[in-house]
Structure formats: structure tokens, C-alpha cells
Motif scaffolding. Structure first.
Motif, short mmCIF file in Angstrom:
data_model
loop_
_atom_site.label_atom_id
_atom_site.label_comp_id
_atom_site.label_asym_id
_atom_site.label_seq_id
_atom_site.Cartn_x
_atom_site.Cartn_y
_atom_site.Cartn_z
N GLY A 106 -1.33 16.36 1.45
CA GLY A 106 -2.85 16.58 1.75
C GLY A 106 -3.84 15.19 1.17
N GLY A 107 -2.98 14.29 0.75
CA GLY A 107 -3.39 13.15 -0.01
C GLY A 107 -3.80 12.01 1.15
N SER A 108 -4.26 10.86 0.77
CA SER A 108 -4.31 9.81 1.69
C SER A 108 -3.65 8.33 0.94
N LEU A 109 -3.48 7.57 1.65
CA LEU A 109 -2.95 6.21 1.49
C LEU A 109 -3.51 5.18 2.52
N ARG A 110 -3.81 3.88 2.20
CA ARG A 110 -3.97 2.74 3.00
C ARG A 110 -3.08 1.69 3.03
N LEU A 111 -2.23 1.54 4.11
CA LEU A 111 -1.51 0.55 4.22
C LEU A 111 -2.00 -1.01 4.66
N SER A 112 -1.54 -1.96 4.28
CA SER A 112 -2.17 -3.45 4.94
C SER A 112 -0.87 -4.13 5.22
N CYS A 113 -1.14 -4.86 6.02
CA CYS A 113 -0.29 -5.94 6.54
C CYS A 113 -0.75 -7.01 6.89
N VAL A 148 6.62 5.05 1.98
CA VAL A 148 5.60 6.24 1.58
C VAL A 148 6.38 7.43 1.43
N THR A 149 6.12 8.10 0.39
CA THR A 149 6.64 9.49 -0.16
C THR A 149 5.49 10.25 -0.44
N VAL A 150 5.93 11.49 0.39
CA VAL A 150 4.60 12.53 0.10
C VAL A 150 5.54 13.83 -0.46
N SER A 151 4.83 14.39 -1.56
CA SER A 151 5.47 15.39 -2.24
C SER A 151 4.62 16.47 -1.93
N SER A 152 5.44 17.72 -1.68
CA SER A 152 4.87 19.13 -1.14
C SER A 152 3.94 19.72 -2.41
N GLY A 155 0.82 -1.24 0.02
CA GLY A 155 -0.07 -0.06 0.09
C GLY A 155 0.68 1.44 0.07
N GLY A 156 2.20 1.20 0.06
CA GLY A 156 2.84 2.27 0.16
C GLY A 156 2.98 2.88 -1.19
N GLY A 157 3.62 4.15 -1.37
CA GLY A 157 3.75 4.62 -2.62
C GLY A 157 3.95 6.14 -2.58
N LEU A 158 3.64 6.96 -3.77
CA LEU A 158 3.77 8.40 -3.77
C LEU A 158 2.54 9.09 -3.67
N VAL A 159 2.31 9.93 -2.94
CA VAL A 159 1.10 10.85 -2.71
C VAL A 159 1.34 12.33 -2.53
N GLN A 160 0.60 13.20 -2.95
CA GLN A 160 0.58 14.64 -2.70
C GLN A 160 0.33 15.05 -1.37
#
Length: 118
Positions: A15-22, A114-118, A8-13
Motif C-alpha cells: 500500500g505504500g509508495s516509492l519513487r525511483l530515479s535514473c 524494490v521489496t514490498v512486505s505484506s 530510490g529502491g528499498g523496502l516498503v509496506q
């Protein structure tokens, strides 16, 4: 042998959202606590959120109100819904399983970035 596999990780801007699973597999005993830790570049690994077998949760102050941890005991799966992400949330996120039996055993996944771009 216990294995934890994150996704579930990845690049998001910002203010965005991500959902991780394990997903945990192997000999998993109750009671236990599953959770998420993170490690940013140049920093120590820190707790993000944990949830025990009964559903009680604990969050780092920095993520309260933005992140939600949940688990599906039948699937041995823990989730982390991350909303309102900001660049300070960028890190490798590690899944953790702590089994209380036999004095306590810690298991770790390999991590998801998880990468978050500004």
C-alpha cells in the motif's frame, strides 16, 4: 559510453509508495525512449513503463493507475512514481534507454531492488 544509474529502491509496506530515479550520462542522442523494466525472482524481465523524448508514455496493464513515469530531458533523468505497491510489484527495477539513432541501441542500468512486505 552511456551510463544509467538508478536510485530510490528499498523496502516498503504493501500500500505504500516509492519513487525511483535514473540518471543517464554520456553521449545521449535524441530521439530516445527511457523507461523501467522489472524482473522478479524466477521470472523474465518485463516492461513496466516507458516514455519517449516527446513525453508519450506506455504502461504495463498491471501498473496502470498506480505508477507514473516522467522525465526531465534537461537532466537526462527518468522517474517512476509507484503508489499502492503490493507484493507482486517486488522485483529488481532496471532503467532502460533506447536510442533510435544508428539502428537502435539499448542501454541498461544495474538495477535497484524494490521489496514490498505484506
Amino acid at each position: 559510453q552511456v551510463q544509467l544509474v538508478e536510485s530510490g529502491g528499498g523496502l516498503v509496506q504493501s500500500g505504500g509508495s516509492l519513487r525511483l530515479s535514473c540518471v543517464a550520462s554520456g553521449s545521449i542522442f535524441n530521439p530516445n525512449t527511457m523507461g523501467w523494466f522489472r524482473q522478479a525472482t524466477g521470472k523474465e524481465r518485463e516492461l513496466v513503463a516507458v516514455i519517449n523524448s516527446g513525453g508519450s508514455t506506455n504502461y504495463a496493464n498491471s501498473v496502470k493507475g498506480r505508477f507514473t513515469i516522467s522525465r526531465d530531458n534537461a537532466k537526462n533523468t527518468v522517474y517512476l512514481q509507484m503508489n499502492s505497491l503490493n507484493p507482486e510489484d517486488a522485483a529488481v527495477y532496471y532503467c532502460n534507454l533506447y536510442v533510435i539513432r544508428s539502428g537502435g541501441m539499448n542501454y541498461w542500468g544495474k538495477g535497484t531492488l524494490v521489496t514490498v512486505s505484506s
